[in-house]
Write a protein that holds these residues in place. Structure first.
Motif, PDB file in Angstrom:
ATOM      1  N   LEU A 160       0.835  -1.202   0.000  1.00 52.66           N
ATOM      2  CA  LEU A 160       0.000   0.000   0.000  1.00 52.66           C
ATOM      3  C   LEU A 160       0.873   1.257   0.000  1.00 52.66           C
ATOM      4  O   LEU A 160       0.521   2.261  -0.633  1.00 52.66           O
ATOM      5  N   LEU A 161       2.008   1.194   0.684  1.00 49.17           N
ATOM      6  CA  LEU A 161       2.922   2.336   0.743  1.00 49.17           C
ATOM      7  C   LEU A 161       3.537   2.622  -0.615  1.00 49.17           C
ATOM      8  O   LEU A 161       3.795   3.787  -0.966  1.00 49.17           O
ATOM      9  N   ILE A 162       3.787   1.578  -1.394  1.00 47.11           N
ATOM     10  CA  ILE A 162       4.409   1.735  -2.706  1.00 47.11           C
ATOM     11  C   ILE A 162       3.568   2.616  -3.616  1.00 47.11           C
ATOM     12  O   ILE A 162       4.090   3.329  -4.478  1.00 47.11           O
ATOM     13  N   ASP A 163       2.238   2.608  -3.417  1.00 48.36           N
ATOM     14  CA  ASP A 163       1.356   3.413  -4.259  1.00 48.36           C
ATOM     15  C   ASP A 163       1.225   4.853  -3.776  1.00 48.36           C
ATOM     16  O   ASP A 163       0.380   5.598  -4.260  1.00 48.36           O
ATOM     17  N   THR A 164       2.042   5.246  -2.814  1.00 48.48           N
ATOM     18  CA  THR A 164       2.109   6.645  -2.389  1.00 48.48           C
ATOM     19  C   THR A 164       3.391   7.251  -2.940  1.00 48.48           C
ATOM     20  O   THR A 164       4.104   6.625  -3.728  1.00 48.48           O
ATOM     21  N   ASP A 165       3.713   8.435  -2.505  1.00 40.46           N
ATOM     22  CA  ASP A 165       4.938   9.088  -2.973  1.00 40.46           C
ATOM     23  C   ASP A 165       6.155   8.708  -2.143  1.00 40.46           C
ATOM     24  O   ASP A 165       7.256   9.220  -2.370  1.00 40.46           O
ATOM     25  N   LEU A 166       5.973   7.828  -1.180  1.00 40.20           N
ATOM     26  CA  LEU A 166       7.067   7.451  -0.276  1.00 40.20           C
ATOM     27  C   LEU A 166       7.804   6.227  -0.796  1.00 40.20           C
ATOM     28  O   LEU A 166       7.216   5.380  -1.477  1.00 40.20           O
ATOM     29  N   PRO A 167       9.087   6.079  -0.469  1.00 44.14           N
ATOM     30  CA  PRO A 167       9.842   4.884  -0.870  1.00 44.14           C
ATOM     31  C   PRO A 167       9.360   3.669  -0.086  1.00 44.14           C
ATOM     32  O   PRO A 167       8.823   3.806   1.019  1.00 44.14           O
ATOM     33  N   PRO A 168       9.556   2.471  -0.630  1.00 43.73           N
ATOM     34  CA  PRO A 168       9.133   1.251   0.085  1.00 43.73           C
ATOM     35  C   PRO A 168       9.953   1.037   1.342  1.00 43.73           C
ATOM     36  O   PRO A 168      11.052   1.585   1.506  1.00 43.73           O
ATOM     37  N   LEU A 169       9.433   0.225   2.233  1.00 45.92           N
ATOM     38  CA  LEU A 169      10.115  -0.082   3.484  1.00 45.92           C
ATOM     39  C   LEU A 169      11.281  -1.043   3.235  1.00 45.92           C
ATOM     40  O   LEU A 169      11.199  -1.915   2.365  1.00 45.92           O
ATOM     41  N   ALA A 170      12.333  -0.886   4.010  1.00 47.42           N
ATOM     42  CA  ALA A 170      13.496  -1.768   3.896  1.00 47.42           C
ATOM     43  C   ALA A 170      13.280  -3.039   4.712  1.00 47.42           C
ATOM     44  O   ALA A 170      12.375  -3.118   5.549  1.00 47.42           O
ATOM     45  N   PHE A 171      14.137  -4.010   4.484  1.00 53.04           N
ATOM     46  CA  PHE A 171      13.980  -5.334   5.081  1.00 53.04           C
ATOM     47  C   PHE A 171      13.945  -5.281   6.608  1.00 53.04           C
ATOM     48  O   PHE A 171      13.142  -5.944   7.255  1.00 53.04           O
ATOM     49  N   PHE A 172      14.819  -4.467   7.202  1.00 57.52           N
ATOM     50  CA  PHE A 172      14.943  -4.435   8.663  1.00 57.52           C
ATOM     51  C   PHE A 172      14.359  -3.165   9.292  1.00 57.52           C
ATOM     52  O   PHE A 172      14.683  -2.846  10.433  1.00 57.52           O
ATOM     53  N   ASP A 173      13.503  -2.459   8.586  1.00 59.18           N
ATOM     54  CA  ASP A 173      12.875  -1.257   9.151  1.00 59.18           C
ATOM     55  C   ASP A 173      12.018  -1.580  10.370  1.00 59.18           C
ATOM     56  O   ASP A 173      11.811  -0.720  11.233  1.00 59.18           O
ATOM     57  N   PHE A 174      11.519  -2.788  10.444  1.00 57.75           N
ATOM     58  CA  PHE A 174      10.634  -3.185  11.545  1.00 57.75           C
ATOM     59  C   PHE A 174      11.412  -3.700  12.764  1.00 57.75           C
ATOM     60  O   PHE A 174      10.831  -3.864  13.837  1.00 57.75           O
ATOM     61  N   THR A 175      12.696  -3.976  12.593  1.00 59.54           N
ATOM     62  CA  THR A 175      13.425  -4.773  13.578  1.00 59.54           C
ATOM     63  C   THR A 175      13.546  -4.107  14.943  1.00 59.54           C
ATOM     64  O   THR A 175      13.364  -4.763  15.975  1.00 59.54           O
ATOM     65  N   ALA A 176      13.862  -2.822  14.982  1.00 58.23           N
ATOM     66  CA  ALA A 176      14.077  -2.147  16.264  1.00 58.23           C
ATOM     67  C   ALA A 176      12.822  -2.187  17.131  1.00 58.23           C
ATOM     68  O   ALA A 176      12.868  -2.583  18.308  1.00 58.23           O
ATOM     69  N   VAL A 177      11.693  -1.804  16.547  1.00 59.16           N
ATOM     70  CA  VAL A 177      10.431  -1.843  17.289  1.00 59.16           C
ATOM     71  C   VAL A 177      10.050  -3.284  17.597  1.00 59.16           C
ATOM     72  O   VAL A 177       9.581  -3.608  18.696  1.00 59.16           O
ATOM     73  N   GLY A 178      10.279  -4.177  16.632  1.00 57.48           N
ATOM     74  CA  GLY A 178       9.943  -5.583  16.822  1.00 57.48           C
ATOM     75  C   GLY A 178      10.698  -6.208  17.977  1.00 57.48           C
ATOM     76  O   GLY A 178      10.130  -6.974  18.768  1.00 57.48           O
TER      77      GLY A 178
END
Length: 577
Positions: A160-178
């Motif tokens: 869903l983010l890809i269809d906005t003007d923002l770049p896609p999420l990286a592989f480990f973007d979730f890791t710190a919070v996770g």
């Protein structure tokens, strides 16, 4: 600034979709699909937008990842993990179960991880299954929050983010919070273990197939006990007895040492019989007669057959019908003894593998009613297994380092798996995630409709007029809790798809960091701990462990509270508002 007719219609469709998802929880794909048809038929979205939604790169990445995961399920990696987890000490077992499930769920399909561990846990000789199954699901949920591919929810949000003007999420973007939620919720779960119910689950065996295998000379199983060989930790197959030198041993002790020519007898799902191939020197009954076991058919014995009250050996079944018997099932009766010496009864179900050429003898229909083919889960072994595991590691490693996009890595891996026969067309057609594809496509289409209608602008105007009452922090909490509540009422994927447009528009209206709000949707959609219906792994253990709804509430509510506080704090800390 009034709302236009187009905006009003889109808003009605949006709200109706949420209500329908709550009302028809078991059919989210149909609900989303109907919403797509309504929006498209009323020209609220263009044909190009519908096509773009269905071919979204993030969506295709998710589908490719799920299809490639089928190959990994055919290897021994998850079975070996199951063998390593179960130990006599409950504390050690829980620690290993939680740790291994978290790590594997970060990189593999959560459902596959939980599915591979259900049978070993239910069949373990040391602990009540209800003490382990619920922690198993929670560990899988928490592990899925660690990486982009850890859960389908993260990939849906990314698509869903890809269809906005923002770049896609990286592989480990979730890791710190996770990592924060894994540690916090893991500690709370450890404190709550004493409140888990302790009761035995009933594993029905009387209506399962009776399967025979034997230990051949030179097998690496010889000299090791049942537990060391992992024969009590199989998926949907249960070792019920063994025969040695004409003597039946039942039940089979986990410490029983295997010897040459031992015959092992299993009850269970015959489609899982190919996992016996992973045990060196273990041969099923049909294999010993020189018949391949890659094509199975199911048949029922007719009352007028002359085979009634005769054994397979007495009627020379192999030569008579050009087929070998893989397994036998007699409803309501648990079979015992050698497969070839079981006296057949009218109404017995037989699973057969045909000889070469793969056809049954003409006389077969005089004795049997042919029911259907059985889809057998074919396992991969040897160099094929090593190549599959290496391919996964290389693809994920390259994607995680940003050397190639995750889409390209998965597409190349998928092509290689198809070319070398690890995956086949049947695998793809039977396991293709049609429902997820339809849900995400419809959600993207709905997002387009909201943009086309100007509903975002109306919301921004409304928030501008009330900027003193809604801060970015409160908006983030609202998005997270709304997603969490919707997840418990419907499903995680549906919740993420519905709340993403709201979160994104709120972030833009408040001039806040959109990524923080995207993360709130992702982590809120994974926060399904109270209801067994919000997350597929919860439903799996709910049925397998015969839990009550109160069990989920009692254990899940405290975990949900800690998860929420930790996730919101960590999102604001690592991403900022």
């Amino acid at each position: 600034m009034g709302i236009s007719l187009q905006s009003g219609i889109v808003l009605v469709v949006f709200i109706t979709t949420i209500i329908a998802l709550i009302r028809f929880q078991k059919h989210p794909a149909r609900v989303f699909g109907l919403a797509l048809l309504v929006l498209f038929s009323l020209d609220l979205v263009s044909s190009e937008q519908v096509i773009n939604a269905g071919s979204n790169q993030g969506l295709l990445t998710l589908i490719l990842l799920m299809l490639c995961s089928i190959a990994l399920e055919k290897t021994r990696v998850l079975r070996i993990m199951a063998q390593y987890v179960i130990r006599p000490s409950y504390g050690t077992t829980f620690a290993r179960l939680f740790g291994f499930t978290v790590v594997f769920s970060a990189f593999l399909n959560n459902t596959a991880v939980v599915s591979s561990l259900l049978s070993p846990i239910r069949n373990n000789p040391h602990h009540s299954a209800t003490k382990l199954l619920l922690p198993l699901s929670y560990a899988a949920i928490l592990g899925g929050t660690l990486t982009l591919i850890g859960t389908s929810t993260n990939l849906i949000v990314n698509s869903l983010l890809i269809d906005t003007d923002l770049p896609p999420l990286a592989f480990f973007d979730f890791t710190a919070v996770g990592l924060c939620v894994v540690v916090a919720c893991g500690l709370v779960l450890t404190l709550l273990l004493r409140f888990l119910p302790s009761s035995e689950t009933n594993t029905p065996v009387s209506d399962s197939y009776f399967i025979e295998a034997s230990v051949s000379a030179g097998s690496t199983l010889i000299g090791k006990d049942i537990n060391q060989n992992g024969l009590r930790h199989m998926e949907s197959l249960f070792l019920i007895e063994m025969e040695r030198d004409g003597n039946i041993i039942s039940p089979v002790s986990p410490s029983e040492i295997l010897q040459k020519n031992d015959r092992l007898f299993f009850n269970g799902d015959v489609s899982k019989v190919s996992q016996l191939k992973h045990y060196n020197g273990l041969e099923i009954f049909a294999d010993k007669e020189g018949l391949a076991s890659h094509s199975f058919v199911e048949a029922i014995l007719l009352p007028q057959s002359r085979l009634v009250n005769r054994s397979l050996k007495e009627c020379n079944f192999r030569q008579t019908f050009n087929a070998g018997v893989v397994a036998i099932k007699r409803n309501g009766v648990r079979l015992s003894g050698k497969l070839g010496e079981v006296k057949l009864k009218a109404g017995d179900y037989l699973v057969l593998t045909a000889g070469e050429p793969p056809s049954l003898a003409p006389s077969f229909q005089k004795h049997f009613i042919l029911l259907s083919d059985i889809a057998v889960e074919n396992k991969i072994q040897g160099i094929g297994e090593k190549a599959t595991l290496l391919g996964f590691v290389v693809a994920l490693f390259a994607a995680s380092l940003g050397l190639v996009s995750l889409f390209k890595a998965m597409l190349l891996l998928f092509g290689v798996l198809l070319c070398f026969g690890v995956l086949n067309i049947n695998d793809v057609t039977q396991r293709f995630p049609y429902h997820i594809w339809l849900i995400i496509t419809s959600a993207i289409v709905m997002s387009f409709a909201i943009q086309n209608s100007g509903l975002f602008e109306h919301l921004e105007y409304l928030l501008t007029q009330n900027n003193l009452t809604l801060s970015p922090h409160l908006a983030l909490v609202f998005v997270f809790l709304s997603t969490l509540l919707l997840t418990e009422l419907v499903t995680n994927n549906a919740a993420a798809a519905v709340t993403f447009p709201i979160a994104y528009s709120l972030a833009l209206s408040l001039d806040a960091n959109p990524i923080a709000f995207v993360m709130a949707v992702a982590f809120g959609a994974s926060a399904s701990f109270i209801s067994p219906y919000g997350y597929q792994t919860n439903l799996m253990v709910f049925n397998a462990g015969q839990y009550k709804l109160s069990d989920f509430v009692k254990i899940g509510a405290p975990i949900s509270v800690i998860y929420s506080f930790t996730a919101i704090f960590a999102i604001e800390h690592f991403f900022g508002l």
